[in-house]
Structure formats: structure tokens, C-alpha cells
Design a protein around this motif. Structure first.
Motif, short mmCIF file in Angstrom:
data_model
loop_
_atom_site.label_atom_id
_atom_site.label_comp_id
_atom_site.label_asym_id
_atom_site.label_seq_id
_atom_site.Cartn_x
_atom_site.Cartn_y
_atom_site.Cartn_z
N MET A 44 0.83 -1.20 0.00
CA MET A 44 0.00 0.00 0.00
C MET A 44 0.87 1.26 0.00
O MET A 44 0.59 2.20 -0.75
N SER A 48 0.96 4.23 -2.69
CA SER A 48 0.50 5.57 -2.30
C SER A 48 1.65 6.58 -2.14
O SER A 48 1.41 7.77 -2.13
N VAL A 92 -9.24 1.50 1.94
CA VAL A 92 -8.13 1.51 0.99
C VAL A 92 -8.56 0.60 -0.15
O VAL A 92 -8.86 -0.58 0.08
N ILE A 94 -7.62 -0.94 -3.85
CA ILE A 94 -6.55 -1.18 -4.82
C ILE A 94 -7.17 -1.80 -6.06
O ILE A 94 -7.85 -2.82 -5.99
N ILE A 99 -4.10 3.01 -6.30
CA ILE A 99 -4.61 2.94 -4.93
C ILE A 99 -5.45 4.17 -4.64
O ILE A 99 -5.14 5.27 -5.11
#
Length: 118
Positions: A44, A48, A92, A94, A99
């Protein structure tokens, strides 16, 4: 990869997931019952750009621990998120290599547009 990290008890997450109406190809991970792994968090953060971008300053513990007064490093952001699920900004989402973090209208609309492409 098509995945949504969320909190099943969060009404905002529920509303966003309902709006997005993800297909069966999506994996939904409730971060309270299935903790985020370091590998997942690293992925992540890679997408990001930082651990800080994934960190929620709205978490009650943020105020309780008086973190506003501290200048946190990337490693500290990472550790707080790994140790306490409430520090992950949610949801979150994806989609492939993209993302979408958080529940702002702009983020949700961007995720919707990306879903429509697929």
C-alpha cells in the motif's frame, strides 16, 4: 489485484462499498478481523508513496496518545498502523496498480471512474 481494506462496522465504509458495488473479483478484507500484514502495508505504501498517506489522524487513539504533538517518522507511521488497525485511513481500494485511500468524495469518485474502465 482488486482489493478493498475496510472496517465492517464502519457505516462510511459500508456506504462506499455499496456505491462501488465491487464485482466477485474483488477481495474484501475487514481489517479488524483480519489484521493487515507488513507485506500488505508495504505494498500500500509503495502504491501511495508513503506510510503517512495511509495514516488516519481521525483515529481516537491519535488524540489519546497525543500524537499531534509529535513529529512522526515513516517507520513510526508504519508501526502505528501495523499495531492498531484504527490508524489505517479507510477504506483503501486497490485496483491494479492504482490505490485510493480514504473516504473523501474526490477519492471515491476516482475509484468509481477506475472501476468503470475495467
Amino acid at each position: 489485484m482488486r482489493k478493498i481494506y475496510h472496517l465492517s462496522s464502519c457505516s462510511t465504509c459500508k456506504r462506499i462499498i455499496k456505491e462501488l458495488n465491487p464485482d466477485a473479483g474483488f477481495i474484501l478484507q475487514d481489517i479488524k478481523t483480519e489484521k493487515i500484514t507488513e507485506e500488505q502495508l508495504n505494498l500500500m505504501a509503495g502504491l501511495s508513496g508513503s506510510y503517512e498517506s495511509l495514516f488516519s489522524r481521525r483515529a481516537i487513539k491519535y488524540k489519546e496518545l497525543n500524537l499531534k504533538e509529535k513529529n512522526l517518522s515513516e517507520e513510526e507511521y508504519k508501526n502505528y498502523i501495523l499495531n492498531e488497525y484504527t490508524f489505517l485511513k479507510r477504506p483503501v481500494i486497490i485496483i491494479g496498480k492504482k490505490i485510493f485511500v480514504g473516504n473523501s468524495k474526490k477519492v471515491v469518485e476516482s475509484a468509481e471512474k477506475e472501476l468503470q474502465k475495467k
